[in-house]
Write a protein that holds these residues in place. Structure first.
Motif, short mmCIF file in Angstrom:
data_model
loop_
_atom_site.label_atom_id
_atom_site.label_comp_id
_atom_site.label_asym_id
_atom_site.label_seq_id
_atom_site.Cartn_x
_atom_site.Cartn_y
_atom_site.Cartn_z
N SER A 153 4.24 -3.31 9.22
CA SER A 153 4.96 -2.09 9.58
C SER A 153 6.13 -1.81 8.66
O SER A 153 6.60 -0.66 8.56
CB SER A 153 5.47 -2.19 11.02
N ALA A 154 6.63 -2.83 7.93
CA ALA A 154 7.83 -2.66 7.12
C ALA A 154 7.64 -1.63 6.02
O ALA A 154 8.48 -0.75 5.82
CB ALA A 154 8.26 -4.00 6.53
N ARG A 155 6.53 -1.73 5.29
CA ARG A 155 6.30 -0.79 4.17
C ARG A 155 6.17 0.64 4.67
O ARG A 155 6.68 1.57 4.06
CB ARG A 155 5.04 -1.20 3.40
N LEU A 156 5.52 0.81 5.82
CA LEU A 156 5.39 2.13 6.41
C LEU A 156 6.75 2.69 6.78
O LEU A 156 7.08 3.84 6.44
CB LEU A 156 4.50 2.03 7.66
N ILE A 157 7.56 1.90 7.46
CA ILE A 157 8.86 2.38 7.92
C ILE A 157 9.80 2.63 6.75
O ILE A 157 10.56 3.61 6.74
CB ILE A 157 9.46 1.40 8.94
N TYR A 158 9.76 1.79 5.73
CA TYR A 158 10.59 2.03 4.55
C TYR A 158 10.18 3.32 3.84
O TYR A 158 11.04 4.06 3.34
CB TYR A 158 10.49 0.85 3.57
N ALA A 159 8.87 3.59 3.78
CA ALA A 159 8.40 4.83 3.16
C ALA A 159 8.91 6.04 3.91
O ALA A 159 9.32 7.05 3.32
CB ALA A 159 6.87 4.85 3.11
N ARG A 191 -4.37 -3.15 12.21
CA ARG A 191 -3.59 -4.37 12.02
C ARG A 191 -2.10 -4.19 12.33
O ARG A 191 -1.34 -5.17 12.24
CB ARG A 191 -3.76 -4.89 10.59
N LEU A 192 -1.67 -3.00 12.66
CA LEU A 192 -0.26 -2.82 12.99
C LEU A 192 0.12 -3.72 14.17
O LEU A 192 -0.63 -3.79 15.16
CB LEU A 192 0.02 -1.36 13.36
N PRO A 193 1.26 -4.39 14.08
CA PRO A 193 1.66 -5.33 15.14
C PRO A 193 2.21 -4.60 16.38
O PRO A 193 3.42 -4.56 16.62
CB PRO A 193 2.74 -6.17 14.47
N ARG A 194 1.32 -4.03 17.15
CA ARG A 194 1.72 -3.24 18.32
C ARG A 194 2.43 -4.11 19.36
O ARG A 194 2.04 -5.26 19.58
CB ARG A 194 0.51 -2.55 18.94
N THR A 195 3.40 -3.53 20.04
CA THR A 195 4.12 -4.25 21.09
C THR A 195 3.39 -4.17 22.43
O THR A 195 3.53 -5.05 23.26
CB THR A 195 5.52 -3.65 21.31
N PHE A 198 6.80 1.16 19.43
CA PHE A 198 5.37 1.16 19.15
C PHE A 198 4.92 -0.13 18.46
O PHE A 198 3.90 -0.72 18.82
CB PHE A 198 5.02 2.36 18.28
N VAL A 199 5.71 -0.60 17.47
CA VAL A 199 5.34 -1.81 16.74
C VAL A 199 6.53 -2.75 16.60
O VAL A 199 7.68 -2.34 16.69
CB VAL A 199 4.79 -1.50 15.32
N HIS A 200 6.20 -4.03 16.40
CA HIS A 200 7.22 -5.01 16.02
C HIS A 200 7.55 -4.78 14.55
O HIS A 200 6.68 -4.47 13.74
CB HIS A 200 6.69 -6.43 16.20
N PHE A 201 8.83 -4.97 14.21
CA PHE A 201 9.24 -4.77 12.82
C PHE A 201 9.99 -6.00 12.32
O PHE A 201 10.91 -6.50 12.97
CB PHE A 201 10.16 -3.55 12.71
N ASN A 202 9.58 -6.49 11.17
CA ASN A 202 10.41 -7.39 10.39
C ASN A 202 10.08 -7.13 8.93
O ASN A 202 9.04 -6.52 8.63
CB ASN A 202 10.21 -8.87 10.79
N PRO A 203 10.92 -7.53 8.00
CA PRO A 203 10.73 -7.16 6.59
C PRO A 203 9.43 -7.65 5.97
O PRO A 203 9.08 -7.23 4.86
CB PRO A 203 11.94 -7.81 5.90
N HIS A 204 8.71 -8.53 6.67
CA HIS A 204 7.53 -9.13 6.06
C HIS A 204 6.21 -8.74 6.72
O HIS A 204 5.16 -9.20 6.29
CB HIS A 204 7.66 -10.66 6.09
N ASN A 205 6.26 -7.87 7.75
CA ASN A 205 4.99 -7.52 8.38
C ASN A 205 4.49 -6.16 7.89
O ASN A 205 5.14 -5.46 7.11
CB ASN A 205 5.09 -7.58 9.92
N THR A 223 10.79 4.42 20.20
CA THR A 223 11.03 4.20 18.77
C THR A 223 9.72 3.77 18.10
O THR A 223 8.82 3.24 18.76
CB THR A 223 12.10 3.12 18.50
N LEU A 224 9.67 3.99 16.81
CA LEU A 224 8.49 3.54 16.06
C LEU A 224 8.48 2.02 15.99
O LEU A 224 7.43 1.40 16.15
CB LEU A 224 8.51 4.14 14.65
N GLY A 225 9.64 1.42 15.76
CA GLY A 225 9.68 -0.04 15.61
C GLY A 225 10.82 -0.68 16.38
O GLY A 225 11.83 -0.06 16.67
N LEU A 226 10.64 -1.96 16.69
CA LEU A 226 11.69 -2.80 17.27
C LEU A 226 11.82 -4.04 16.39
O LEU A 226 10.84 -4.75 16.15
CB LEU A 226 11.35 -3.21 18.70
#
Length: 234
Positions: free
Chosen positions: A81-87, A41-45, A72-79, A228-231
């Motif tokens: 990928s956010a919890r993964l990147i914050y961890a 389910r990761l929002p891949r670009t 690799f993935v789209h990033f916003n605080p609500h998707n 980058t991991l996220g954009l």
């Protein structure tokens, strides 16, 4: 992995179970950082399919010369990928960064993205930030990529001078000013005549990557690509 190590790891996993960084479910023995369900389910670009021209490369056009750029993935605080990147970034999980580096590399390999890349340079942290965090998440991402691709990681050639202010809450212009003259190239010879892959965790405006590339351009006959991991969604 030897049979003895496999048994030991399974025992350790039973005593100290690992959990998915996104949904917190228990990870399977062969899973790292994220469970299989969250991984799908990761929002891949899928920017690797057009690595020489996509919404990420556009950020750098006319400013610094790059050949390819992929998040690799789209990033916003609500998707997801956010919890993964914050961890990875804030909660002392260099193991997640290493695992995601491996996952990114495995998924991008077939696209040819790593073809002709000679070395990987992770975006460096300042000494103060490195002391606070205990590790450089970009370096662990880079080492995960290196584990799969066998491309060497260079960590000593580029240095961050000091930490002024986090980029997180800054606007586009403020981000650029915040990183101006922030990096110094300590060993140009280590990068000369090479195609360098610059790796960072998140790209928002591209200001940090631009500042790194502008400094590394001192090296002779150098080429650049970015991963980058996220954009951040704009």
């Amino acid at each position: 992995m030897t049979k003895k190590n496999t048994i030991w790891n399974r025992l350790l996993d039973t005593i100290l179970p690992r959990h998915c960084s996104i949904c917190d479910s228990r990870l399977g023995f062969d899973e790292k950082a994220i469970c299989g369900s969250c991984a799908t389910r990761l929002p891949r670009t899928h920017y690797e399919l057009t690595a020489d021209y996509n919404p990420m490369t556009v950020l750098f056009q006319g400013i610094v010369p790059i050949e390819k750029a992929v998040a690799f993935v789209h990033f916003n605080p609500h998707n997801a990928s956010a919890r993964l990147i914050y961890a990875i970034k804030y909660y002392r999980h260099p193991d997640y960064a290493m695992a995601m580096g491996e996952i990114m590399a495995k998924e991008l390999l077939s696209s040819g993205f790593f073809n002709n890349i000679d070395a990987i340079v992770p975006v460096p942290l300042s000494r103060r930030r490195l002391h606070q965090r205990g590790y450089n998440q970009s370096e662990y991402l880079a080492r995960g990529v290196s584990k799969i691709t066998s491309i060497p990681v260079i960590t000593k050639a580029l240095r961050r001078k000091h930490f002024l202010q986090s980029q997180t809450m800054l606007g586009h212009t403020e981000r650029q000013k915040n990183v101006e003259n922030m990096f110094v190239l300590r060993d140009a010879s280590a990068l000369s005549d090479r195609h360098i892959l610059l790796i960072d965790d998140i790209c928002t405006t591209g200001a940090t990557a631009m500042a790194c590339i502008q400094e590394m351009q001192v090296a002779k006959n150098i080429r650049f690509s970015i991963l980058t991991l996220g954009l951040t969604d704009h």
